[in-house]
Design an enzyme around this catalytic site. Structure first.
Site, short mmCIF file in Angstrom:
data_model
loop_
_atom_site.label_atom_id
_atom_site.label_comp_id
_atom_site.label_asym_id
_atom_site.label_seq_id
_atom_site.Cartn_x
_atom_site.Cartn_y
_atom_site.Cartn_z
CG ASN A 53 37.86 45.15 30.36
OD1 ASN A 53 37.88 46.30 29.94
ND2 ASN A 53 38.18 44.84 31.61
N PRO A 54 38.95 45.93 26.70
CG PRO A 54 38.50 47.82 25.43
CD PRO A 54 37.82 46.66 26.11
CB THR A 87 33.35 46.25 27.90
OG1 THR A 87 34.71 46.10 28.33
CG2 THR A 87 32.75 44.87 27.66
CG ASP A 114 39.21 35.43 37.33
OD1 ASP A 114 39.01 34.49 36.54
OD2 ASP A 114 40.18 35.45 38.12
CD GLU A 119 30.86 43.67 33.82
OE1 GLU A 119 30.46 43.89 32.64
OE2 GLU A 119 31.31 44.57 34.55
N GLY A 150 44.38 39.13 31.09
CA GLY A 150 44.09 40.11 32.13
C GLY A 150 44.87 39.87 33.40
CB THR A 151 44.82 41.77 36.62
OG1 THR A 151 45.05 43.00 35.94
CG2 THR A 151 45.60 41.76 37.92
N GLY A 337 35.68 37.96 42.81
CA GLY A 337 36.52 39.13 42.99
C GLY A 337 35.81 40.45 42.85
CD GLU A 338 34.49 42.36 39.58
OE1 GLU A 338 34.15 43.55 39.80
OE2 GLU A 338 35.57 42.05 39.04
#
Length: 358
Positions: A53-54, A87, A114, A119, A150-151, A337-338
């Site tokens: 996921n760029p 993505t 995450d 996904e 990532g975050t 978290g989604e």
């Protein structure tokens, strides 16, 4: 406060196989020629697909990945062929993973936080069943890997991993795998959804929903999300059914968390005894918490020492169904978290469902 009518995420489409790899072909590393060579070689090279996921972490994931890719090619040169898939929209990683498995990939590696891992895990399944390679035989399986960038990297925290991508490469190169449990959840429509880390209900899920609006602020997004979720919050009586038993009422629930792993919300050790290789889920219930309780007990929630706090209980389950006592259709549910939707929801564990590089 009545929660906003947030739509349940729609199931991702499955891209046609021909268009899938043509769409991602510019980022592939010699995939077509390597596959052709593999068909005439007695020693078949493995195919690893890296799903990136760029735009994660405000674009930092993409920048780190560009720096990492040359090292990755060098480390894996003697072991396997690599395919890089970037993505560009929500649910892309689900589609990529499904197509990679159908095409016989030996491993799919999530590169990001995450959300990307979530996904990819959901891409391991389709219509409630595991996805299989079309021409590799019944014994073939696709392993799952993670390069945490990532975050949020809460799942990685369960194993004590840092966000060092070179350490992650070392784990994958070593090739040591364990059977990883996967959580499954079903809403009122019967559609199945999967999680690998923590699913949660009510206040924490509402905070997670709102925090997604503030991702540009990094880990501060969790603080902003919690503040907004507290506005107008009220504890609710919920009904639960454990392992197919009888329904019982849990009064004044603030949050109910179902852990396959230990951490969520940017490092909070909410289900501290959860074991993603243990074959069950840990359920932690917070009851009758006020806003000041979180302030006073926040250090215990982050440290994982809250199970002895008044108003906190924990049970281990293979399945748990959760519903409202009085139907309002506004109790938030999220996974990894989604945002998932609203109650009622059933949660269960799939023991040892996936081979995982660890």
């Amino acid at each position: 406060m009545v929660a906003p009518a947030t739509p349940r995420p729609t199931p991702s489409r499955i891209l046609p196989r021909a268009s899938h790899y043509s769409h991602f072909q510019p980022a592939a590393v010699g995939l077509a020629s390597d596959r052709a060579a593999a068909t005439v070689s007695s020693r078949r090279r493995r195919n690893f697909v890296f799903v990136v996921n760029p735009s994660g972490a405000n674009g930092r994931t993409g920048k780190q990945w560009k720096q990492l890719l040359p090292h990755l090619r060098t480390r894996f040169a003697d072991q396997c062929d690599i395919c890089e898939c970037l993505t560009s929209a929500p649910f892309d990683a689900i589609d990529i993973t499904r197509e990679a498995i159908k095409d016989g990939a030996d491993a799919v590696i999530a590169v990001g936080g995450d959300g990307t891992l979530h996904e990819v895990v959901n891409g391991l399944f389709c219509k409630g069943s595991p996805v299989h390679a079309l021409d590799r035989g019944p014994d073939h399986s696709t392993a799952l890997g993670l390069i945490p960038l990532g975050t949020g990297s809460d799942f990685a925290r369960t194993f004590g991993w840092t966000n060092d991508p070179h350490e992650a490469m070392d784990r994958i190169v070593r090739g040591v795998k364990s059977k990883l449990d996967i959580g499954m959840m079903e809403g009122p429509d019967g559609n199945r959804h999967y999680f690998v880390n923590v699913a949660d209900i009510h206040l924490s899920a509402k905070a997670g929903y709102f925090s997604s609006m503030y991702k540009r602020f990094g880990n501060l997004c969790y603080v902003f999300g919690a503040l907004r979720a507290f506005w107008g919050h009220s504890n609710q009586d919920l009904r639960i059914k454990v392992n197919g038993g009888e329904w019982r009422t849990i009064p004044k629930v603030t949050a109910l968390c179902i852990g396959n792993a230990k951490y969520f919300g940017g490092g909070m050790k909410i289900t501290p005894t959860a074991d993603p290789f243990g074959g069950d889920l840990e359920v932690v219930i917070l009851q009758d918490f006020k806003w000041y309780d979180f302030l006073l007990k926040l250090h215990r929630l982050y440290g994982g020492t809250h199970l002895s706090v008044t108003g906190v209980s924990s049970i281990r389950v293979q399945s748990i169904e959760v519903a409202e006592k009085e139907v309002r259709a506004d109790i938030f549910v999220q996974s990894d978290g989604e945002h998932f939707g609203f109650l009622p929801t059933k949660f269960s564990v799939l023991p040892g469902a996936v081979d995982f590089f660890c």
